[in-house]
Design an enzyme around this catalytic site. Structure first.
Site, mmCIF file in Angstrom:
data_model
loop_
_atom_site.group_PDB
_atom_site.id
_atom_site.type_symbol
_atom_site.label_atom_id
_atom_site.label_comp_id
_atom_site.label_asym_id
_atom_site.label_seq_id
_atom_site.Cartn_x
_atom_site.Cartn_y
_atom_site.Cartn_z
ATOM 1 N N ARG A 180 12.763 100.756 -5.500
ATOM 2 C CA ARG A 180 13.749 102.267 -6.400
ATOM 3 C C ARG A 180 13.155 103.147 -6.537
ATOM 4 N NH1 ARG A 180 15.084 97.333 -7.529
ATOM 5 N NH2 ARG A 180 17.820 97.210 -7.541
ATOM 6 N N GLY A 214 15.317 91.489 1.789
ATOM 7 C CA GLY A 214 16.433 91.512 0.820
ATOM 8 C C GLY A 214 17.281 93.110 0.080
ATOM 9 N N ASP A 231 14.990 85.478 -10.202
ATOM 10 C CA ASP A 231 13.186 84.617 -9.519
ATOM 11 C C ASP A 231 12.538 84.196 -9.920
ATOM 12 O OD1 ASP A 231 14.499 86.533 -7.428
ATOM 13 O OD2 ASP A 231 13.413 88.323 -7.975
ATOM 14 N N LYS A 255 18.208 82.646 -1.371
ATOM 15 C CA LYS A 255 17.013 84.178 -1.986
ATOM 16 C C LYS A 255 16.493 83.519 -0.277
ATOM 17 C CE LYS A 255 18.333 85.240 -5.466
ATOM 18 N NZ LYS A 255 18.519 86.736 -6.047
ATOM 19 N N ARG A 260 8.411 83.121 -3.515
ATOM 20 C CA ARG A 260 8.036 81.726 -4.716
ATOM 21 C C ARG A 260 7.765 81.136 -4.697
ATOM 22 N NH1 ARG A 260 9.087 86.821 -7.611
ATOM 23 N NH2 ARG A 260 10.324 88.259 -6.129
#
Ligand code: S3P
Length: 444
Positions: free
Chosen positions: A32, A100, A326, A353, A402
């Site tokens: 962001r 994503g 997550d 995910k 992850r």
């Protein structure tokens, strides 16, 4: 993007983990900060930026659409923005790699600009559903040509002026919320997103920080109404990105499950929309302490110390899921060595995910000796009561950073080494992960 050649690695128990570490910058905030800086008029400075492949994909895309972005030092970047409405036609397809977040948020930005962009990605990203952003952005007037099932590669043709919408989120997703809000930046009038279940609010905080007129009203039913006044003018900012709580979760769980360990992770983002993992670990009896609590760039931050603890199984309330979405892979590892049963539900989102995280965690944990039942929307895990897991298997990580890191953590408390078939995807979010684990083993 990470190498096409898989890089396997083994992780074994080597005694207690000890030391103080800093994890890389928050991935959500890093994306962001680049996007909003690229839309401000003038120079923004960012420190602590996550220099992982996902964020670098966002930087490359913003450059391809006209922003000047420069790395000035480790984690330090300057961005000269083009102004809201000023993004330019990219010369070639935007390669989103594994990310994503880059894809969905940038689709939002493109939707209200006068340009056409093609998004491509790796094998994992090319399976993930984009319909959830195509729907609202189409209502705003953008046009899409997607691959079957609403996947990448896809092309977006933006509309100027776009049409403001009032959008009720059908799925608890910060990416969908953010895509609509970012599209709303260059749209006349008020764009409203209605969010029944709160998700991470970094976009709202940062849009306000850049000077956008954004309000959040919580109605009598607890539903959030986020309203953004469009055709915004963003002012350049100086941003210090806090450490990523999602990354901090790995050394923290590793310390909790490995006897004799004590690990401190400094400068961890403590935004309440992200800290569900710490709350749930504490509910299991984790010894976590917080120090040096402060605010950095509009986000709460603290140093967290985790000491080895005998965890007890719990039932995780499904409404906490968005605040630890997550962290479930590594949470399942913690549950596998806890005392008693841990029950999770309402986790359908984990199936879309970077991989199907319910299926891959269930398969991998069973392969290293854990007792796991896979249900449609969650896992039920019977822990070992603090005993090590068997280990001794090779894990399919399916291009999911992850999953790879979760099994590296599991390997710390197994009788036999755990091999992860490919650790290269770890570089998407935590390029220093292996070095950090090594340091924690070596400092004593
Ligand atoms: C993210 C939101 C979450 C999360 C992802 C980052 C974001 O995805 O899983 O890693 O930065 O907005 P969803 O919004 O799809 O749940």
């Amino acid at each position: 993007m990470h190498s096409v050649q898989p890089r396997p690695a083994s992780f074994r128990s080597q005694g207690p983990l000890r030391g103080t570490v800093k994890v890389p910058g928050d991935k959500s905030i890093s994306h962001r900060s680049l996007m909003l800086s690229a839309l401000a008029v003038g120079e923004s400075r960012i420190s602590g930026l996550l220099e992982g492949e996902d964020v670098l994909a966002t930087a490359a895309a913003m450059r391809a659409m006209g922003a000047h972005i420069e790395r000035t030092g480790e984690g330090c970047w300057t961005v000269h923005g083009v102004g809201v409405g000023g993004l330019m036609q990219p010369a070639s397809a935007l390669d989103m790699g594994n990310s994503g977040t880059s894809t969905r948020l940038l689709m939002g930005l493109v939707a209200s600009h006068a340009l056409t962009a093609t998004f491509i990605g790796d094998a994992s990203l090319s399976k993930r559903p984009m319909g959830r952003v195509i729907n609202p952005l189409s209502q705003m007037g953008a046009e899409f040509t997607a691959s079957p099932g609403g996947t990448l590669p896809l092309m977006v043709r933006g509309l100027v002026p776009a049409v403001p919408i009032r959008y009720h989120l059908p799925v608890a997703s910060a990416q969908v919320k953010s895509a609509v809000l970012l599209a709303g930046l260059n749209t006349p009038g008020i764009t409203e997103v209605i969010e029944p279940v709160p998700t991470r609010d970094h976009s709202e905080r940062m849009l306000r920080g850049f000077g956008a007129d954004l309000t959040v009203e919580i109605d009598a039913d607890g539903v959030r109404h986020i309203r953004l006044v469009g055709e915004a003018e963003l002012k350049p900012q100086t941003i210090d990105v806090p450490g990523d709580p999602s990354s901090a979760a790995f050394p923290i769980v590793a310390a909790l499950i490995t006897p004799g360990s004590e690990v401190t992770v400094t400068h961890v983002g403590m935004n309440p929309t992200r800290t569900g993992i710490f709350k749930m670990l504490e509910a299991m009896g984790a010894d976590l302490t917080y120090a040096n609590e402060r605010e950095v760039g509009g986000e709460p931050v603290a140093d967290i110390t985790a000491r080895h603890s005998l965890l007890r199984g719990i039932e995780v309330p499904p409404d906490i899921a968005p605040s630890m979405i997550d962290e479930f892979p590594v949470f399942f590892v913690a549950a596998s060595t806890a005392q008693g049963q841990t029950i999770t539900s309402g986790l359908d989102e984990l199936r879309v995910k970077e991989s199907d995280r319910l299926a891959l965690m269930a398969t991998g944990l069973k392969a290293i000796g854990a007792q796991v039942e896979e249900r449609e929307d969650g896992l039920v895990i019977q822990g070992t009561g603090g005993e090590p897991l068997e280990g001794g298997a090779t894990i399919n990580s399916a291009l999911d950073h992850r999953i790879a890191m979760s099994f590296a953590v599991a390997g710390q408390h197994c009788y036999h080494p755990v091999t992860v078939d490919d650790v290269s995807p770890i570089a998407t979010s935590f390029p220093t992960f292996e070095a950090m684990m090594h340091n924690l083993q070596e400092t004593h």
